[in-house]
Structures are given as structure tokens and as C-alpha cells.
Design a protein around this motif. Structure first.
Motif, PDB file in Angstrom:
ATOM      1  N   MET A  68     -19.905   8.791  41.115  1.00 20.64           N
ATOM      2  CA  MET A  68     -20.861   8.581  42.207  1.00 20.64           C
ATOM      3  C   MET A  68     -20.421   7.431  43.083  1.00 20.64           C
ATOM      4  O   MET A  68     -19.616   6.592  42.680  1.00 20.64           O
ATOM      5  N   LYS A  69     -20.980   7.419  44.274  1.00 16.99           N
ATOM      6  CA  LYS A  69     -20.820   6.259  45.135  1.00 16.99           C
ATOM      7  C   LYS A  69     -21.599   5.104  44.505  1.00 16.99           C
ATOM      8  O   LYS A  69     -22.737   5.289  44.066  1.00 16.99           O
ATOM      9  N   ALA A  70     -21.005   3.944  44.453  1.00 17.15           N
ATOM     10  CA  ALA A  70     -21.679   2.783  43.862  1.00 17.15           C
ATOM     11  C   ALA A  70     -22.968   2.457  44.615  1.00 17.15           C
ATOM     12  O   ALA A  70     -23.942   1.997  44.015  1.00 17.15           O
ATOM     13  N   SER A  71     -22.995   2.742  45.898  1.00 17.51           N
ATOM     14  CA  SER A  71     -24.176   2.439  46.715  1.00 17.51           C
ATOM     15  C   SER A  71     -25.400   3.250  46.296  1.00 17.51           C
ATOM     16  O   SER A  71     -26.527   2.882  46.617  1.00 17.51           O
ATOM     17  N   LEU A  72     -25.183   4.321  45.556  1.00 20.74           N
ATOM     18  CA  LEU A  72     -26.297   5.138  45.071  1.00 20.74           C
ATOM     19  C   LEU A  72     -27.171   4.361  44.093  1.00 20.74           C
ATOM     20  O   LEU A  72     -28.387   4.523  44.072  1.00 20.74           O
ATOM     21  N   VAL A  73     -26.538   3.491  43.292  1.00 21.68           N
ATOM     22  CA  VAL A  73     -27.278   2.774  42.249  1.00 21.68           C
ATOM     23  C   VAL A  73     -27.385   1.271  42.461  1.00 21.68           C
ATOM     24  O   VAL A  73     -28.278   0.631  41.904  1.00 21.68           O
ATOM     25  N   ALA A  74     -26.507   0.705  43.262  1.00 23.97           N
ATOM     26  CA  ALA A  74     -26.431  -0.759  43.398  1.00 23.97           C
ATOM     27  C   ALA A  74     -27.776  -1.425  43.696  1.00 23.97           C
ATOM     28  O   ALA A  74     -28.102  -2.440  43.060  1.00 23.97           O
ATOM     29  N   PRO A  75     -28.597  -0.903  44.595  1.00 27.82           N
ATOM     30  CA  PRO A  75     -29.862  -1.600  44.889  1.00 27.82           C
ATOM     31  C   PRO A  75     -30.904  -1.517  43.771  1.00 27.82           C
ATOM     32  O   PRO A  75     -31.933  -2.187  43.846  1.00 27.82           O
ATOM     33  N   TYR A  76     -30.649  -0.719  42.757  1.00 24.47           N
ATOM     34  CA  TYR A  76     -31.667  -0.434  41.745  1.00 24.47           C
ATOM     35  C   TYR A  76     -31.287  -0.900  40.340  1.00 24.47           C
ATOM     36  O   TYR A  76     -31.929  -0.527  39.372  1.00 24.47           O
ATOM     37  N   LEU A  77     -30.246  -1.699  40.230  1.00 15.95           N
ATOM     38  CA  LEU A  77     -29.740  -2.087  38.913  1.00 15.95           C
ATOM     39  C   LEU A  77     -30.762  -2.838  38.073  1.00 15.95           C
ATOM     40  O   LEU A  77     -30.717  -2.774  36.846  1.00 15.95           O
ATOM     41  N   ASP A  78     -31.703  -3.524  38.704  1.00 14.27           N
ATOM     42  CA  ASP A  78     -32.724  -4.246  37.951  1.00 14.27           C
ATOM     43  C   ASP A  78     -33.599  -3.293  37.130  1.00 14.27           C
ATOM     44  O   ASP A  78     -34.191  -3.690  36.133  1.00 14.27           O
ATOM     45  N   GLN A  79     -33.658  -2.022  37.500  1.00 20.82           N
ATOM     46  CA  GLN A  79     -34.465  -1.037  36.783  1.00 20.82           C
ATOM     47  C   GLN A  79     -33.824  -0.577  35.470  1.00 20.82           C
ATOM     48  O   GLN A  79     -34.504  -0.006  34.615  1.00 20.82           O
ATOM     49  N   LEU A  80     -32.543  -0.817  35.296  1.00 19.48           N
ATOM     50  CA  LEU A  80     -31.853  -0.355  34.089  1.00 19.48           C
ATOM     51  C   LEU A  80     -32.382  -1.001  32.814  1.00 19.48           C
ATOM     52  O   LEU A  80     -32.400  -0.373  31.762  1.00 19.48           O
ATOM     53  N   GLN A  81     -32.791  -2.240  32.891  1.00 22.40           N
ATOM     54  CA  GLN A  81     -33.203  -2.972  31.697  1.00 22.40           C
ATOM     55  C   GLN A  81     -34.387  -2.340  30.976  1.00 22.40           C
ATOM     56  O   GLN A  81     -34.495  -2.415  29.771  1.00 22.40           O
ATOM     57  N   GLY A  82     -35.294  -1.702  31.689  1.00 23.25           N
ATOM     58  CA  GLY A  82     -36.494  -1.169  31.062  1.00 23.25           C
ATOM     59  C   GLY A  82     -36.393   0.275  30.612  1.00 23.25           C
ATOM     60  O   GLY A  82     -37.376   0.836  30.132  1.00 23.25           O
ATOM     61  N   LEU A  83     -35.218   0.884  30.731  1.00 19.26           N
ATOM     62  CA  LEU A  83     -35.088   2.299  30.386  1.00 19.26           C
ATOM     63  C   LEU A  83     -34.951   2.505  28.879  1.00 19.26           C
ATOM     64  O   LEU A  83     -34.314   1.709  28.191  1.00 19.26           O
ATOM     65  N   PRO A  84     -35.524   3.614  28.365  1.00 22.78           N
ATOM     66  CA  PRO A  84     -35.229   3.969  26.974  1.00 22.78           C
ATOM     67  C   PRO A  84     -33.742   4.314  26.842  1.00 22.78           C
ATOM     68  O   PRO A  84     -33.088   4.625  27.844  1.00 22.78           O
ATOM     69  N   LYS A  85     -33.222   4.269  25.643  1.00 18.47           N
ATOM     70  CA  LYS A  85     -31.786   4.459  25.391  1.00 18.47           C
ATOM     71  C   LYS A  85     -31.217   5.683  26.102  1.00 18.47           C
ATOM     72  O   LYS A  85     -30.165   5.615  26.713  1.00 18.47           O
ATOM     73  N   PHE A  86     -31.880   6.808  26.008  1.00 23.59           N
ATOM     74  CA  PHE A  86     -31.386   8.030  26.632  1.00 23.59           C
ATOM     75  C   PHE A  86     -32.145   8.355  27.918  1.00 23.59           C
ATOM     76  O   PHE A  86     -32.235   9.502  28.324  1.00 23.59           O
ATOM     77  N   GLY A  87     -32.654   7.343  28.581  1.00 24.10           N
ATOM     78  CA  GLY A  87     -33.371   7.557  29.824  1.00 24.10           C
ATOM     79  C   GLY A  87     -32.520   7.378  31.067  1.00 24.10           C
ATOM     80  O   GLY A  87     -32.965   7.660  32.173  1.00 24.10           O
ATOM     81  N   PHE A  88     -31.281   6.924  30.889  1.00 22.23           N
ATOM     82  CA  PHE A  88     -30.436   6.612  32.040  1.00 22.23           C
ATOM     83  C   PHE A  88     -30.196   7.818  32.945  1.00 22.23           C
ATOM     84  O   PHE A  88     -30.328   7.720  34.168  1.00 22.23           O
ATOM     85  N   GLU A  89     -29.816   8.935  32.368  1.00 21.30           N
ATOM     86  CA  GLU A  89     -29.457  10.092  33.191  1.00 21.30           C
ATOM     87  C   GLU A  89     -30.640  10.593  34.017  1.00 21.30           C
ATOM     88  O   GLU A  89     -30.482  10.921  35.193  1.00 21.30           O
TER      89      GLU A  89
END
Length: 160
Positions: A68-89
Motif C-alpha cells: 500500500m501507499k504509506a499515506s493510506l495509513v500514516a495519519p492513523y497510526l495512533d489507532q493501532l495501539q487499541g486494536l485486538p491482535k487480529f484486528g489489524f486487517e
């Protein structure tokens, strides 16, 4: 994953599961090219042993292999911390939908991902599968997952 995204400095991100069998450089090139050439915003693998339903639908919405383009996720990286283990996709799928990202599905006929039962033994593997499903449902309800798949299907590029 959050730390990896944070440290990434390139314009694109490549995610690949470490335990794939049969993966070769042509497979990686096929996954990378649609994004790097600009014909799509994210590409997702569809492995040979993905569930039959995903082959029928034409997309593996929980595939771990994506470019993916990095710009797709870059503004939202702070949301990664609260995801369940298999919630990323499914989180990433939500970003794609929200941004109307063009999705390319790349068929990997020669690539398989070993089952959890193969890696952990039957009982531990089944329990791990249930844990994964539980994580998915902690992120999205079953109906939300169905809607997510339907919306992703509409975003697929038709060049594949």
C-alpha cells in the motif's frame, strides 16, 4: 506493527506473513507492481489455500499480504495501539473504504499459508482460530464484516 509503521520512511509499505510456503520473487512483484505503478492504492494477496468462500467472493479481506501507499495509513497510526491482535486487517479495510482506495487482488496460486493446527497442533490450532475470530468480532460485528467485504468488492480494480 505500530513500531514498524512508525519507523518506515518509504512511500510504500509491504506486509508479508513470515510463514508462507511457495512464495517467490514473482509473487512479491505481482503484489507490489499495481501500487508502485499507481494503478491501485493497495493490493491484497489471495493465496491458493485461502478459504473457498474468499475465492468465490474474490477477495481475502483478512489476508496478511498487502502492499500500500504509506499515506493510506500514516495519519492513523495512533489507532493501532487499541486494536485486538487480529484486528489489524479489518481496521486497514475500514481505512480503505473510508478513503475509497482502489484495491487490487493478486492471485497467488502457488502460495499457501500453513494452518494454525499445522503450526501448533490440532487443539491449540483450533483454539487459536477461535481466538482470531473473536478478535475480528471485537473489532467489527459479523454483519459489519459482511458489509466491509461488499464495500471492498466495489473498490476492486478490474484490471486483475
Amino acid at each position: 506493527m505500530a513500531k514498524g509503521f512508525e519507523l518506515a520512511t518509504g512511500s510504500h509499505i509491504l506486509l508479508v506473513d513470515a510463514d508462507l510456503i511457495g512464495l517467490n520473487s514473482d509473487d512479491l512483484t505481482a503484489l507490489i507492481n499495481p501500487v508502485v505503478t499507481g494503478s491501485t492504492d493497495i493490493s491484497i494477496s489471495l493465496r491458493r489455500n485461502a478459504p473457498r468462500l474468499w475465492h468465490w467472493v474474490g477477495i481475502d479481506y483478512i489476508s496478511g499480504e498487502r502492499c500500500m501507499k504509506a499515506s493510506l495509513v500514516a495519519p492513523y497510526l495512533d489507532q493501532l495501539q487499541g486494536l485486538p491482535k487480529f484486528g489489524f486487517e479489518v481496521w486497514l479495510n475500514d481505512l480503505c473504504i473510508a478513503q475509497s482506495a482502489r484495491i487490487s487482488v493478486v492471485l497467488w496460486d502457488g502460495v499457501i499459508s500453513p494452518s494454525k493446527a499445522t503450526k501448533m497442533g490440532c487443539l491449540k490450532g483450533v483454539l487459536a482460530d477461535f481466538g482470531m475470530i473473536g478478535d475480528l468480532f471485537r473489532k467489527e460485528t459479523p454483519w459489519q464484516l459482511v458489509k466491509q467485504i461488499w464495500k471492498m468488492e466495489k473498490l476492486k480494480t478490474r484490471t486483475q
